[in-house]
Write a protein that holds these residues in place. Sequence first.
Motif, PDB file in Angstrom:
ATOM      1  N   MET A   1      46.485  -4.715 -35.310  1.00 11.08           N
ATOM      2  CA  MET A   1      47.809  -4.077 -35.389  1.00 11.08           C
ATOM      3  C   MET A   1      47.940  -3.328 -36.718  1.00 11.08           C
ATOM      4  SD  MET A   1      51.075  -4.232 -33.966  1.00 11.08           S
ATOM      5  CE  MET A   1      50.734  -5.586 -32.879  1.00 11.08           C
ATOM      6  N   LEU A   2      48.589  -2.172 -36.630  1.00 11.64           N
ATOM      7  CA  LEU A   2      48.720  -1.314 -37.806  1.00 11.64           C
ATOM      8  C   LEU A   2      50.184  -0.933 -38.009  1.00 11.64           C
ATOM      9  CD1 LEU A   2      46.084   1.475 -37.229  1.00 11.64           C
ATOM     10  CD2 LEU A   2      46.604   0.526 -39.444  1.00 11.64           C
ATOM     11  N   LEU A   3      50.674  -1.045 -39.226  1.00 13.29           N
ATOM     12  CA  LEU A   3      52.010  -0.527 -39.544  1.00 13.29           C
ATOM     13  C   LEU A   3      51.845   0.480 -40.670  1.00 13.29           C
ATOM     14  CD1 LEU A   3      54.335  -3.693 -39.612  1.00 13.29           C
ATOM     15  CD2 LEU A   3      54.158  -1.951 -37.805  1.00 13.29           C
ATOM     16  N   ILE A   4      52.123   1.740 -40.371  1.00 17.82           N
ATOM     17  CA  ILE A   4      51.902   2.797 -41.353  1.00 17.82           C
ATOM     18  C   ILE A   4      53.231   3.455 -41.682  1.00 17.82           C
ATOM     19  CG2 ILE A   4      50.666   4.937 -41.838  1.00 17.82           C
ATOM     20  CD1 ILE A   4      48.512   4.097 -39.916  1.00 17.82           C
ATOM     21  N   GLY A   5      53.551   3.519 -42.966  1.00 16.07           N
ATOM     22  CA  GLY A   5      54.779   4.168 -43.412  1.00 16.07           C
ATOM     23  C   GLY A   5      54.498   5.615 -43.772  1.00 16.07           C
ATOM     24  N   ASN A   6      55.343   6.516 -43.281  1.00 16.80           N
ATOM     25  CA  ASN A   6      55.238   7.938 -43.610  1.00 16.80           C
ATOM     26  C   ASN A   6      56.466   8.295 -44.442  1.00 16.80           C
ATOM     27  OD1 ASN A   6      55.151  10.716 -43.669  1.00 16.80           O
ATOM     28  ND2 ASN A   6      55.546  11.000 -41.480  1.00 16.80           N
ATOM     29  N   TRP A   7      56.253   8.489 -45.728  1.00 26.43           N
ATOM     30  CA  TRP A   7      57.402   8.753 -46.613  1.00 26.43           C
ATOM     31  C   TRP A   7      57.902  10.190 -46.531  1.00 26.43           C
ATOM     32  CZ3 TRP A   7      56.516   5.818 -51.955  1.00 26.43           C
ATOM     33  CH2 TRP A   7      56.657   4.436 -51.715  1.00 26.43           C
ATOM     34  N   LEU A  38      50.543   3.113 -46.345  1.00 27.01           N
ATOM     35  CA  LEU A  38      51.629   4.024 -46.713  1.00 27.01           C
ATOM     36  C   LEU A  38      51.074   5.426 -46.907  1.00 27.01           C
ATOM     37  CD1 LEU A  38      53.660   2.086 -49.473  1.00 27.01           C
ATOM     38  CD2 LEU A  38      54.371   2.558 -47.098  1.00 27.01           C
ATOM     39  N   CYS A  39      51.805   6.414 -46.414  1.00 23.35           N
ATOM     40  CA  CYS A  39      51.458   7.814 -46.644  1.00 23.35           C
ATOM     41  C   CYS A  39      52.554   8.417 -47.517  1.00 23.35           C
ATOM     42  CB  CYS A  39      51.356   8.570 -45.321  1.00 23.35           C
ATOM     43  SG  CYS A  39      50.092   7.891 -44.220  1.00 23.35           S
ATOM     44  N   PRO A  40      52.373   8.368 -48.837  1.00 22.83           N
ATOM     45  CA  PRO A  40      53.387   8.908 -49.750  1.00 22.83           C
ATOM     46  C   PRO A  40      53.229  10.423 -49.857  1.00 22.83           C
ATOM     47  CG  PRO A  40      51.530   8.107 -51.016  1.00 22.83           C
ATOM     48  CD  PRO A  40      51.204   7.854 -49.557  1.00 22.83           C
ATOM     49  N   PRO A  41      54.172  11.107 -50.528  1.00 18.99           N
ATOM     50  CA  PRO A  41      53.950  12.535 -50.771  1.00 18.99           C
ATOM     51  C   PRO A  41      52.704  12.742 -51.628  1.00 18.99           C
ATOM     52  CG  PRO A  41      55.842  11.705 -52.002  1.00 18.99           C
ATOM     53  CD  PRO A  41      55.422  10.618 -51.084  1.00 18.99           C
ATOM     54  N   ALA A  42      52.122  13.923 -51.551  1.00 23.23           N
ATOM     55  CA  ALA A  42      50.856  14.208 -52.239  1.00 23.23           C
ATOM     56  C   ALA A  42      50.936  13.948 -53.737  1.00 23.23           C
ATOM     57  CB  ALA A  42      50.449  15.653 -51.978  1.00 23.23           C
ATOM     58  N   THR A  43      52.119  14.182 -54.296  1.00 18.26           N
ATOM     59  CA  THR A  43      52.278  14.007 -55.744  1.00 18.26           C
ATOM     60  C   THR A  43      52.104  12.553 -56.174  1.00 18.26           C
ATOM     61  OG1 THR A  43      54.621  13.915 -55.276  1.00 18.26           O
ATOM     62  CG2 THR A  43      53.768  15.995 -56.175  1.00 18.26           C
ATOM     63  N   LEU A  44      52.320  11.619 -55.256  1.00 19.86           N
ATOM     64  CA  LEU A  44      52.209  10.192 -55.610  1.00 19.86           C
ATOM     65  C   LEU A  44      50.909   9.561 -55.117  1.00 19.86           C
ATOM     66  CD1 LEU A  44      55.732   8.598 -54.939  1.00 19.86           C
ATOM     67  CD2 LEU A  44      54.733   9.331 -57.107  1.00 19.86           C
ATOM     68  N   LEU A  45      50.131  10.318 -54.332  1.00 20.73           N
ATOM     69  CA  LEU A  45      49.023   9.676 -53.612  1.00 20.73           C
ATOM     70  C   LEU A  45      48.012   9.009 -54.547  1.00 20.73           C
ATOM     71  CD1 LEU A  45      47.747   9.043 -50.903  1.00 20.73           C
ATOM     72  CD2 LEU A  45      46.672  11.308 -50.938  1.00 20.73           C
ATOM     73  N   LEU A 204      49.341   4.420 -31.788  1.00 23.57           N
ATOM     74  CA  LEU A 204      50.585   3.981 -32.427  1.00 23.57           C
ATOM     75  C   LEU A 204      51.774   4.629 -31.729  1.00 23.57           C
ATOM     76  CD1 LEU A 204      49.788   4.401 -36.241  1.00 23.57           C
ATOM     77  CD2 LEU A 204      49.301   2.456 -34.746  1.00 23.57           C
ATOM     78  N   TYR A 205      52.936   4.011 -31.938  1.00 15.87           N
ATOM     79  CA  TYR A 205      54.192   4.648 -31.542  1.00 15.87           C
ATOM     80  C   TYR A 205      54.939   5.049 -32.813  1.00 15.87           C
ATOM     81  CZ  TYR A 205      58.894   5.625 -30.395  1.00 15.87           C
ATOM     82  OH  TYR A 205      60.100   6.286 -30.331  1.00 15.87           O
ATOM     83  N   GLY A 206      55.577   6.207 -32.797  1.00 13.85           N
ATOM     84  CA  GLY A 206      56.429   6.620 -33.911  1.00 13.85           C
ATOM     85  C   GLY A 206      57.686   7.273 -33.390  1.00 13.85           C
ATOM     86  N   ILE A 223      49.747  -0.213 -27.160  1.00 18.65           N
ATOM     87  CA  ILE A 223      50.380   0.141 -28.449  1.00 18.65           C
ATOM     88  C   ILE A 223      49.842  -0.808 -29.518  1.00 18.65           C
ATOM     89  CG2 ILE A 223      52.519   0.346 -29.767  1.00 18.65           C
ATOM     90  CD1 ILE A 223      53.946   1.347 -27.421  1.00 18.65           C
ATOM     91  N   ASP A 224      49.128  -0.209 -30.484  1.00 15.71           N
ATOM     92  CA  ASP A 224      48.469  -1.013 -31.522  1.00 15.71           C
ATOM     93  C   ASP A 224      49.243  -1.033 -32.832  1.00 15.71           C
ATOM     94  OD1 ASP A 224      46.215  -1.356 -29.793  1.00 15.71           O
ATOM     95  OD2 ASP A 224      45.580   0.675 -30.325  1.00 15.71           O
ATOM     96  N   GLY A 225      50.480  -0.537 -32.817  1.00 13.10           N
ATOM     97  CA  GLY A 225      51.258  -0.555 -34.047  1.00 13.10           C
ATOM     98  C   GLY A 225      52.201   0.626 -34.093  1.00 13.10           C
ATOM     99  N   ALA A 226      52.697   0.926 -35.310  1.00 14.73           N
ATOM    100  CA  ALA A 226      53.740   1.951 -35.426  1.00 14.73           C
ATOM    101  C   ALA A 226      53.553   2.827 -36.653  1.00 14.73           C
ATOM    102  CB  ALA A 226      55.109   1.283 -35.478  1.00 14.73           C
ATOM    103  N   LEU A 227      53.990   4.064 -36.495  1.00 10.72           N
ATOM    104  CA  LEU A 227      54.112   4.994 -37.622  1.00 10.72           C
ATOM    105  C   LEU A 227      55.615   5.071 -37.915  1.00 10.72           C
ATOM    106  CD1 LEU A 227      52.748   6.999 -39.559  1.00 10.72           C
ATOM    107  CD2 LEU A 227      52.869   8.731 -37.766  1.00 10.72           C
ATOM    108  N   VAL A 228      55.981   4.640 -39.115  1.00 10.96           N
ATOM    109  CA  VAL A 228      57.392   4.429 -39.443  1.00 10.96           C
ATOM    110  C   VAL A 228      57.835   5.430 -40.502  1.00 10.96           C
ATOM    111  CG1 VAL A 228      59.078   2.716 -40.222  1.00 10.96           C
ATOM    112  CG2 VAL A 228      56.992   1.959 -39.047  1.00 10.96           C
TER     113      VAL A 228
END
Length: 247
Positions: A1-7, A38-45, A204-206, A223-228
Motif C-alpha cells: 500500500m502506498l500513500l503519496i502526498g502531492n503538495w 511526499l511530492c513537495p514543490p521543486a524548490t523544497l525537493l 492509486l486513487y486520487g 486500489i493499492d493506495g492513494a495520491l493525496v
Amino acid sequence: MLLIGNWKMNGLATALGEAETIAAAAEAALQQGIQLALCPPATLLRTLSHHVAGTPLLTGGQDCHVEHFGAYTGDISAAMIKDAGAHYVIVGHSERRQNHHETSMLVQRKAQTAIEVGLVPILCIGEHRSQRDVGQAESYVLGQLQASLPELGSNAQIIIAYEPIWAVGTGLVPSLADLSSMYQAIFSFLETRLGNKVNSVRLLYGGSVTQNNISDLVKLNHIDGALVGGASLTAASFLSILNEVCN
Ligand code: PGA
C-alpha cells in the motif's frame, strides 16, 4: 500500500517540519506494509529529501521535462529530480494537462524519460465530469492510458493514479461501484497490454481523499493506495489518513 502526498504549489521552507513529522511515522507505517511519500514543490525537493534521508519516507517531483538537459528556461529534467534525491515523479497530472496543455503523447515521453533516469513515474489519468455524465468515462480513461503508458523495460516500475478531474480538490468522490468498474477496466487493459509485467504496476486513487473516505477506497480491488492533495499539506491530516488505513 502506498500513500503519496502531492503538495502542488504549496509549501515554503517552514513546511519542512510537517515533512519531518510525517517521516517520523514512516517506519511504523512501513512495518504495516504502507509506504509513505511526499511530492513537495521543486524548490523544497532537495532539502526535504535531505531532511528525511535515513527514514523510509520517499520523495517525488511533480513534473519533469521530456529532455535530459538543454535550453528550456524554467523547466526541470527527470535527471535533476533524481539528483535532488527523489524516487518518484508525477507526470500527466490533470492540472498540467489542463493548465499547460500537456497531451498524452508528451506525458508518455515524460514517463519514459523518468524511467530512463531511474525514477518511478506516477502517471495520472482521469476523465472530465461531462465524459462521465454521458457514459464515456472508461473509454476516455483507457484511451488516455493507452496513449500515455511508456514502454516498461525489465526492471521498470510505474504507478498509475486514476484521478477523475471533477474529484480533484472538490470534495467529490466517485461511487464505489463506479470505482470498482473503472479499476477493473484499467487492470484488464494493463493485463492485456503488459502480460506478466502488470506486476510492476501499482494503481492509486486520487481526488478528494481524506480520513473519512480512505478506508472504503483502499478496500476496493486493484486500489493499492492513494495520491493525496489538500489533505497531505499538514502532517496531522496526512497521518490521520494513515491511521485510518492502519485500523
Ligand atoms: P486533492 O488532490 O486530494 O486535493 O483532491 C489530489 C491530486 O490532485 O493529486
